[in-house]
Design an enzyme around this catalytic site. Structure first.
Site, short mmCIF file in Angstrom:
data_model
loop_
_atom_site.label_atom_id
_atom_site.label_comp_id
_atom_site.label_asym_id
_atom_site.label_seq_id
_atom_site.Cartn_x
_atom_site.Cartn_y
_atom_site.Cartn_z
N SER A 26 -0.43 -19.43 -8.48
CA SER A 26 -0.13 -20.47 -9.46
C SER A 26 -1.36 -20.54 -10.37
O SER A 26 -2.43 -20.99 -9.94
CB SER A 26 0.14 -21.81 -8.78
OG SER A 26 0.49 -22.78 -9.72
N HIS A 53 4.59 -6.28 -18.63
CA HIS A 53 4.05 -7.17 -17.60
C HIS A 53 5.01 -7.27 -16.41
O HIS A 53 6.22 -7.38 -16.56
CB HIS A 53 3.84 -8.57 -18.19
CG HIS A 53 3.30 -9.57 -17.23
ND1 HIS A 53 1.95 -9.77 -17.04
CD2 HIS A 53 3.92 -10.45 -16.39
CE1 HIS A 53 1.75 -10.72 -16.15
NE2 HIS A 53 2.93 -11.15 -15.72
N ASP A 58 -0.56 -55.14 -11.70
CA ASP A 58 -0.96 -53.97 -12.49
C ASP A 58 0.22 -53.26 -13.13
O ASP A 58 0.06 -52.54 -14.12
CB ASP A 58 -1.74 -52.98 -11.63
CG ASP A 58 -3.19 -53.40 -11.46
OD1 ASP A 58 -3.64 -54.26 -12.24
OD2 ASP A 58 -3.86 -52.87 -10.56
N ASP A 66 -6.88 -14.25 -18.91
CA ASP A 66 -7.09 -15.05 -20.12
C ASP A 66 -5.95 -16.04 -20.35
O ASP A 66 -6.16 -17.13 -20.87
CB ASP A 66 -7.29 -14.16 -21.35
CG ASP A 66 -6.26 -13.04 -21.48
OD1 ASP A 66 -5.45 -12.85 -20.55
OD2 ASP A 66 -6.27 -12.34 -22.52
N PHE A 69 -1.50 -41.38 -8.73
CA PHE A 69 -2.20 -40.35 -9.49
C PHE A 69 -2.29 -39.03 -8.73
O PHE A 69 -2.57 -37.99 -9.32
CB PHE A 69 -3.58 -40.84 -9.89
CG PHE A 69 -3.55 -42.16 -10.63
CD1 PHE A 69 -2.46 -42.49 -11.43
CD2 PHE A 69 -4.58 -43.07 -10.51
CE1 PHE A 69 -2.42 -43.70 -12.10
CE2 PHE A 69 -4.55 -44.27 -11.18
CZ PHE A 69 -3.46 -44.59 -11.98
N HIS A 101 2.49 -6.06 -10.34
CA HIS A 101 1.83 -6.25 -11.64
C HIS A 101 0.70 -5.24 -11.80
O HIS A 101 -0.49 -5.60 -11.84
CB HIS A 101 1.28 -7.68 -11.74
CG HIS A 101 2.33 -8.74 -11.74
ND1 HIS A 101 2.98 -9.12 -10.59
CD2 HIS A 101 2.85 -9.49 -12.75
CE1 HIS A 101 3.85 -10.07 -10.88
NE2 HIS A 101 3.79 -10.31 -12.18
N GLU A 149 -7.76 -35.39 -10.88
CA GLU A 149 -7.11 -35.29 -9.57
C GLU A 149 -6.81 -33.86 -9.17
O GLU A 149 -6.78 -33.54 -7.98
CB GLU A 149 -5.83 -36.13 -9.56
CG GLU A 149 -6.07 -37.64 -9.55
CD GLU A 149 -6.33 -38.21 -10.92
OE1 GLU A 149 -6.69 -39.41 -11.01
OE2 GLU A 149 -6.17 -37.47 -11.93
#
Length: 614
Positions: free
Chosen positions: A115, A252, A412, A146, A380, A28, A355
């Site tokens: 990532s 790119h 729950d 950006d 979660f 890149h 999280e």
């Protein structure tokens, strides 16, 4: 350096980025060319770093969040004298340290990136370490693209940094207008980014990212800002300096089309070396020498939730080891991380309902030498899976604890039930997955986790369960415990966590029918105790796995993999949560899912009858 020299250094970085990508035939370079002026000013004027001693406690930290721009990063390393030209041109080749996206295979890389949207959240953890624990005035710099500002994890980090007044953190956003497939959401509208950052109470500086004098002033302004993190929004052009690719779509992730012409346009290859400012003298305040933790002790026959044992064991571990830190996602009263928070408030980090930031901060803290335990509901933690995955890519050592796992949490309902967590963590490279069934076992495993490598996951149970092990018993990682056995066992029941207790009840029921069974507590789900499972299979002929988890990827799959090497496999059956739960008591939930004692006993009887009939 004078500003003319800084501009020339930026051109060197551009030329090296072009050369590296051209030699590799991939990479890149255009994303690197846009940020070259920013990187040159940082390296030559503001970064304080000893490349010969990357573990120096006073070193500033640099996180390349736009991890695809490694041609620029490795050009920086060449300019600093950390790598030579020969290594630069082995970029992206087999056995090269210079991978397509950075990992800690290089000693100057703290965390893996690539990532997008992860660099800033991890850097927040590193900045917290500097401000709250190390008490050393190093700075943490993040170079972001950006495009990745669209990631929700970025804004979790932005708010967390502001709330904690992390004035040692500087975010540099390379606003080059173009993403992978075309223009970004806001293009060159720096004010669009500034308004959002101002709303989170950041100090914001807008600059022409190709004006080295303006960039230099922006970094100086960041250093002088107190009690607020700083964002430098730099307007740049993708592919800057090479007319064939500058500010053009469709370029790119590709080498420039004519590297020779591009190098001529950039002024040719240079060999300028930068004397990077050394870090200030100083050292991290040393914690009290580690001692053996005085783990909590529970009497057999008592009933204690494993989540409670986790909290009490973590508190004890924190008292014995000063590098242990704890983080939680605003459920510390449920996960029982609050025990640590009350005993060691200076080493406890509340991440609130975020999280991704929770796991990212743990990764940043471990990069600074700490041993983090991060906890939330098991359900979660799944939303932070990509951060867990990247932690493994970066060889990070973190401890994650998921409470309220499975249908046994009761009323729950399914949104709160972790039923995918074992599969998620088992799939992570090099991970350890533990699922204790009682309090003493939990305490021992918490202490053991602290000394392991890689991603470690502990699953805890909400409700009180019987204490079946003594406080002095050992539970090695990779082991299991045989709780019932005899020479005439007709089958083996393999369980973990809450289902261990159901399996023991089922064994009593089956004994009334004259069917003796072996019961294995497979508390180490990964690595799994293959030897014990093989012995049980050979001696009983059939296995039944039972788990408070979906059938995909959990305990049953862990056991099945033991017998996937071609040898004759035992007759096996699986009990797992195959229904969609609703609100009900824990006992009703286990029964409805078909994983309670009655279901286990019925499944064993059917399994044994089939073996006899066969």
């Amino acid at each position: 350096m004078q500003y003319e020299e800084l501009a020339d250094l930026a051109q060197q970085l551009r030329a090296d980025a072009v050369r590296a990508a051209d030699a590799a035939g991939s990479g890149h370079p255009t994303s690197s060319l846009s940020a070259a002026d920013l990187a040159a000013v940082l390296l030559a004027h503001h970064l304080r770093y000893d490349f010969d001693h990357p573990d120096h406690p006073g070193n500033d930290r640099f996180v390349l969040s736009k991890g695809h721009a490694t041609p620029l990063l490795y050009a920086l390393y060449r300019a600093a004298g950390a790598i030579d030209d020969e290594e630069l041109l082995r970029y992206r080749t087999l056995d090269s340290r210079l991978e397509g996206h950075p990992t800690p295979r290089l000693p100057w890389v703290d965390v893996a990136t690539g990532s997008l949207g992860q660099g800033l959240p991890v850097a927040v953890g590193m900045a917290l370490a500097g401000q709250c624990l190390d008490r050393v005035p190093y700075r943490v710099y993040v170079l972001s693209g950006d495009s990745e500002m669209a990631e929700g994890s970025v804004w979790e980090a932005v708010e967390h940094a502001s709330y904690n007044h992390l004035d040692n953190l500087t975010l540099v956003v390379d606003v080059n207008r173009l993403g992978q497939r075309g223009p970004t959401r806001h293009g060159h509208d720096l004010d669009a980014y500034a308004r959002r950052l101002y709303a989170f109470d950041w100090h914001v500086v807008e600059v022409d990212g190709h004006d080295v004098q303006a960039v230099d002033s922006a970094f100086a302004e960041a250093r002088s800002t107190i009690r607020r993190p700083t964002a430098i929004l730099a307007r740049t052009y993708k592919g800057r300096g090479v007319e064939a690719v500058e500010d053009r779509e469709g370029k790119h992730g590709k080498p420039v089309p004519d590297a020779e012409a591009a190098l001529a346009e950039l002024g040719g290859v240079r060999n300028r070396r930068v004397t990077v400012q050394p870090p200030p003298e100083g050292k991290v305040l040393l914690a009290v020498e580690d001692t053996e933790p005085e783990l909590p002790r529970y009497d057999t026959g008592d009933t204690v939730a494993t989540r409670t044992a986790y909290g009490q064991a973590l508190e004890a571990l924190g008292s014995a080891r000063g590098r242990v830190v704890a983080l939680d996602a605003e459920v510390g009263d449920s996960t029982r991380a609050e025990y640590f928070a009350k005993a060691h408030p200076d080493r406890y980090f509340e991440c609130y309902i975020a999280e991704q930031q929770l796991v990212a901060a743990a990764v940043g803290l471990q990069a600074r030498g700490y041993v983090p335990f991060a906890s939330s509901f098991a359900a979660f933690l799944t939303r932070a899976h990509d951060f867990v995955r990247m932690a493994a890519v970066g060889r990070a050592g973190i401890n994650l604890v998921g409470s309220h796992a499975g249908v046994s949490i009761g009323q729950d309902g399914p949104s709160q039930m972790g039923l995918e967590d074992l599969a998620m963590f088992r799939a992570v490279h090099g991970s350890t997955v533990l699922y204790p069934c009682d309090a003493n076992q939990t305490a021992r495993l918490v202490a053991a986790m602290a000394d392991l490598d890689g991603v470690r996951y502990l699953r805890t149970t909400r409700g009180d369960t019987p204490v079946i092990y003594g406080p002095d018993e050992e539970f090695p990682v990779g082991g299991s415990r045989v709780l019932r056995h005899g020479h005439h066992d007709k089958a083996t029941v393999v369980a973990a966590g809450i289902t261990v207790h159901e399996a023991l009840k089922a064994a009593d029921l089956l004994a009334e029918y004259g069917i003796p069974v072996r019961v294995i507590d497979l508390y180490s789900v990964k690595p799994v105790d293959a030897e014990t499972l093989n012995d049980a299979a050979g001696q009983t002929g059939c296995l039944l796995t039972v788990e408070d988890h979906h059938p995909e990827g959990g305990l049953g799959d862990a056991v099945a993999e033991v017998f996937a090497d071609g040898r004759p496999a035992p007759r096996t059956a699986r009990l797992a949560v195959r229904n969609m739960p609703a609100s009900a008591t824990p006992e009703e939930q286990l029964h409805a899912a078909g994983i309670d004692a009655d279901a286990i006993a019925a499944a064993v009887r059917l399994l044994v009858e089939r073996v006899v009939a066969h």
